[in-house]
Design a protein around this motif. Structure first.
Motif, mmCIF file in Angstrom:
data_model
loop_
_atom_site.group_PDB
_atom_site.id
_atom_site.type_symbol
_atom_site.label_atom_id
_atom_site.label_comp_id
_atom_site.label_asym_id
_atom_site.label_seq_id
_atom_site.Cartn_x
_atom_site.Cartn_y
_atom_site.Cartn_z
ATOM 1 N N ILE A 9 0.867 -1.183 0.000
ATOM 2 C CA ILE A 9 0.000 0.000 0.000
ATOM 3 C C ILE A 9 0.899 1.227 0.000
ATOM 4 C CG2 ILE A 9 -1.769 1.327 1.206
ATOM 5 C CD1 ILE A 9 -2.721 -1.262 2.492
ATOM 6 N N CYS A 40 -4.898 -5.047 4.558
ATOM 7 C CA CYS A 40 -4.527 -3.751 5.121
ATOM 8 C C CYS A 40 -4.060 -3.896 6.579
ATOM 9 C CB CYS A 40 -5.708 -2.791 5.014
ATOM 10 S SG CYS A 40 -5.252 -1.070 5.275
ATOM 11 N N GLN A 60 -5.558 3.021 4.913
ATOM 12 C CA GLN A 60 -6.800 2.350 4.509
ATOM 13 C C GLN A 60 -7.473 3.035 3.327
ATOM 14 O OE1 GLN A 60 -8.788 2.246 8.433
ATOM 15 N NE2 GLN A 60 -9.195 0.107 7.915
ATOM 16 N N GLU A 62 -6.146 3.997 0.701
ATOM 17 C CA GLU A 62 -5.491 3.646 -0.555
ATOM 18 C C GLU A 62 -5.734 2.179 -0.907
ATOM 19 O OE1 GLU A 62 -4.221 5.925 -2.441
ATOM 20 O OE2 GLU A 62 -4.444 7.491 -0.923
ATOM 21 N N GLN A 63 -5.547 1.861 -2.171
ATOM 22 C CA GLN A 63 -5.767 0.502 -2.673
ATOM 23 C C GLN A 63 -4.546 -0.370 -2.400
ATOM 24 O OE1 GLN A 63 -7.461 0.108 -6.621
ATOM 25 N NE2 GLN A 63 -5.979 -1.488 -7.076
ATOM 26 N N VAL A 64 -4.789 -1.614 -2.049
ATOM 27 C CA VAL A 64 -3.725 -2.596 -1.902
ATOM 28 C C VAL A 64 -3.300 -3.031 -3.306
ATOM 29 C CG1 VAL A 64 -3.108 -4.869 -1.005
ATOM 30 C CG2 VAL A 64 -4.676 -3.407 0.300
ATOM 31 N N ASN A 65 -2.005 -2.955 -3.578
ATOM 32 C CA ASN A 65 -1.472 -3.360 -4.873
ATOM 33 C C ASN A 65 -0.832 -4.739 -4.733
ATOM 34 O OD1 ASN A 65 -0.754 -2.941 -7.646
ATOM 35 N ND2 ASN A 65 1.337 -2.592 -6.970
ATOM 36 N N VAL A 81 -4.856 -5.871 -8.780
ATOM 37 C CA VAL A 81 -6.033 -6.080 -7.934
ATOM 38 C C VAL A 81 -6.389 -7.565 -7.916
ATOM 39 C CG1 VAL A 81 -8.476 -5.498 -7.589
ATOM 40 C CG2 VAL A 81 -6.886 -3.762 -8.435
#
Length: 133
Positions: A9, A40, A60, A62-65, A81
């Motif tokens: 993240i 996360c 939190q 932001e998107q998990v890559n 994703v």
């Protein structure tokens, strides 16, 4: 083959860029917990980020890559994703098929169930039907 990923993240907190990450053995979580973890919070705990902090709230947002996918999970990662439900379903089917193949090999002397796709599909459907009860 082992299913693993690296989850990262990228976020800013107090003007500083952070990129905490973690390598996750997905099989371990699916076998032990029955599902995938919250990436996360796992990233936060591993990188010493307090889950009750404003820093965690920023993370939190932001998107998990997802990168470095290995195993069948690679089919379920698109543009960083992970499609959780599709991967979990395929993983559970694969585990069930391993058990089914062992039983068929023992009881029917069929060593390659893939040579009988209709039979394999039927046994998997019967297995899933048994899970509903």
């Amino acid at each position: 083959m082992k299913n693993s990923i690296t989850a990262t993240i990228e976020f800013y907190f107090k003007g500083v860029k952070f990129t905490p990450s973690i390598t996750i053995d997905l099989d371990l979580h699916l076998q032990g917990e029955g599902g995938l973890p919250d990436f996360c919070s796992l990233i936060a705990k591993t990188n010493n980020i307090d889950i009750y902090s404003y820093e965690y709230e920023m993370m939190q947002a932001e998107q998990v890559n997802i990168t470095d996918a290995q195993g069948m999970v690679t089919k379920h990662v698109i543009d960083g994703v992970l499609n959780y439900s599709n991967f979990e379903n395929e993983w559970k089917n694969d585990i069930a098929l391993q058990d089914i193949k062992m039983i068929v090999r023992k009881n029917m002397a069929i060593s390659d169930l893939q040579q009988h796709p209709e039979f394999e599909k039927t046994l998997l459907e019967i297995y899933k039907l048994g899970l509903k009860d």
